[in-house]
Write a protein that holds these residues in place. Structure first.
Motif, PDB file in Angstrom:
ATOM      1  N   GLU A  72     -13.378  11.351  -0.358  1.00  0.00           N
ATOM      2  CA  GLU A  72     -12.268  12.579  -1.673  1.00  0.00           C
ATOM      3  C   GLU A  72     -12.611  12.703  -3.008  1.00  0.00           C
ATOM      4  N   ASP A  73     -12.675  14.127  -3.582  1.00  0.00           N
ATOM      5  CA  ASP A  73     -12.428  14.337  -4.898  1.00  0.00           C
ATOM      6  C   ASP A  73     -11.186  15.136  -5.106  1.00  0.00           C
ATOM      7  N   TYR A 140     -14.359   9.680  -4.278  1.00  0.00           N
ATOM      8  CA  TYR A 140     -14.204   8.122  -3.779  1.00  0.00           C
ATOM      9  C   TYR A 140     -14.628   8.218  -2.055  1.00  0.00           C
ATOM     10  N   PHE A 141     -15.510   7.121  -2.057  1.00  0.00           N
ATOM     11  CA  PHE A 141     -15.631   6.803  -0.934  1.00  0.00           C
ATOM     12  C   PHE A 141     -14.716   5.835   0.068  1.00  0.00           C
ATOM     13  N   GLN A 142     -13.631   6.158   0.351  1.00  0.00           N
ATOM     14  CA  GLN A 142     -13.003   4.566   1.215  1.00  0.00           C
ATOM     15  C   GLN A 142     -13.403   4.148   2.699  1.00  0.00           C
ATOM     16  N   GLU A 174     -13.094   0.728  -1.715  1.00  0.00           N
ATOM     17  CA  GLU A 174     -13.422   2.205  -2.773  1.00  0.00           C
ATOM     18  C   GLU A 174     -14.750   1.923  -3.277  1.00  0.00           C
ATOM     19  N   MET A 175     -14.958   2.740  -3.450  1.00  0.00           N
ATOM     20  CA  MET A 175     -16.127   3.179  -4.306  1.00  0.00           C
ATOM     21  C   MET A 175     -16.019   4.537  -4.685  1.00  0.00           C
ATOM     22  N   MET A 176     -15.782   4.424  -6.824  1.00  0.00           N
ATOM     23  CA  MET A 176     -15.459   5.536  -6.780  1.00  0.00           C
ATOM     24  C   MET A 176     -16.972   6.135  -7.884  1.00  0.00           C
ATOM     25  N   ALA A 177     -18.003   7.427  -7.248  1.00  0.00           N
ATOM     26  CA  ALA A 177     -18.204   7.527  -8.007  1.00  0.00           C
ATOM     27  C   ALA A 177     -18.438   9.344  -9.223  1.00  0.00           C
ATOM     28  N   THR A 178     -19.136   9.266  -9.697  1.00  0.00           N
ATOM     29  CA  THR A 178     -18.992  10.993 -10.177  1.00  0.00           C
ATOM     30  C   THR A 178     -19.845  12.094 -10.322  1.00  0.00           C
ATOM     31  N   TYR A 179     -20.075  13.297 -10.466  1.00  0.00           N
ATOM     32  CA  TYR A 179     -20.595  13.726 -10.279  1.00  0.00           C
ATOM     33  C   TYR A 179     -20.117  15.282 -11.306  1.00  0.00           C
TER      34      TYR A 179
END
Length: 185
Positions: A72-73, A140-142, A174-179
């Motif tokens: 999710e964003d 967020y990769f949950q 979870e892992m949080m990535a950005t873009y």
């Protein structure tokens, strides 16, 4: 807060992971080789580029029967977080997904996995595509470890999947990535 860290107009709703209480306190560590050291997701995974799902790895927990993943964003300029991916019924012995899963509702590999509809209405992965000039978005990769599979098909709405997760989650992580949108299109 720097301009780089500013997250303008975003959803007021909580992410899925915040609304699910696991049975165990054990956390799941989620990683991806598609995430750069600065946290940014590689371009090929964005909808501005190749739009292919990133590879994911996660740690195992005892007694897991199936896994579910929701991406999710919360920085999307809308009421609810934007759904980039919902996949569930990944078999319990699996602790990684390869890059580039097919965008089908029911997958042959990983066997028995189901992919729900993303925020654009299609099944499977829809990569980051934040609006130009909207700043850095967080993804967020949950990952949820489940004590049973979820008997729901690919057209299951997010809120129904959330309720199923609440009833079955052993552990979560979870892992949080950005873009951020490219400056040139």
């Amino acid at each position: 807060m720097s301009e780089q860290e500013h997250h303008p107009e975003h959803s007021g709703e909580s992410l899925t992971i915040m609304r699910v209480d696991p049975i165990l306190d054990t956390g799941i560590v989620v990683t991806s080789t598609a995430q750069r050291p600065d946290g940014r997701l590689e371009d090929r995974h964005s909808a501005y580029h190749d739009n292919i799902s990133p590879p994911l790895n996660w740690t195992n927990v005892p007694d897991v029967k199936a896994w579910a993943i929701i991406v999710e964003d919360p920085d999307a300029p809308q009421e609810l977080p934007f759904i980039h991916w919902m996949i569930w019924n990944i078999r319990g012995e699996v602790t990684a997904l390869p890059e580039g899963l097919a965008n089908d509702g029911e997958l042959v590999s990983p066997q028995s996995a189901v992919q729900g509809r993303n925020g654009m209405g299609g099944h499977g992965w829809f990569g980051p595509r934040p609006p130009a000039g909207h700043g850095v978005h967080r993804y967020y990769f949950q990952v949820f470890a489940l004590n049973d599979t979820i008997p729901m098909g690919p057209d299951t709405p997010h809120n129904e999947l959330l309720n199923a997760l609440k009833a079955r989650t052993i552990a979560k992580g979870e892992m949080m990535a950005t873009y951020e949108a490219p400056t040139e299109q």
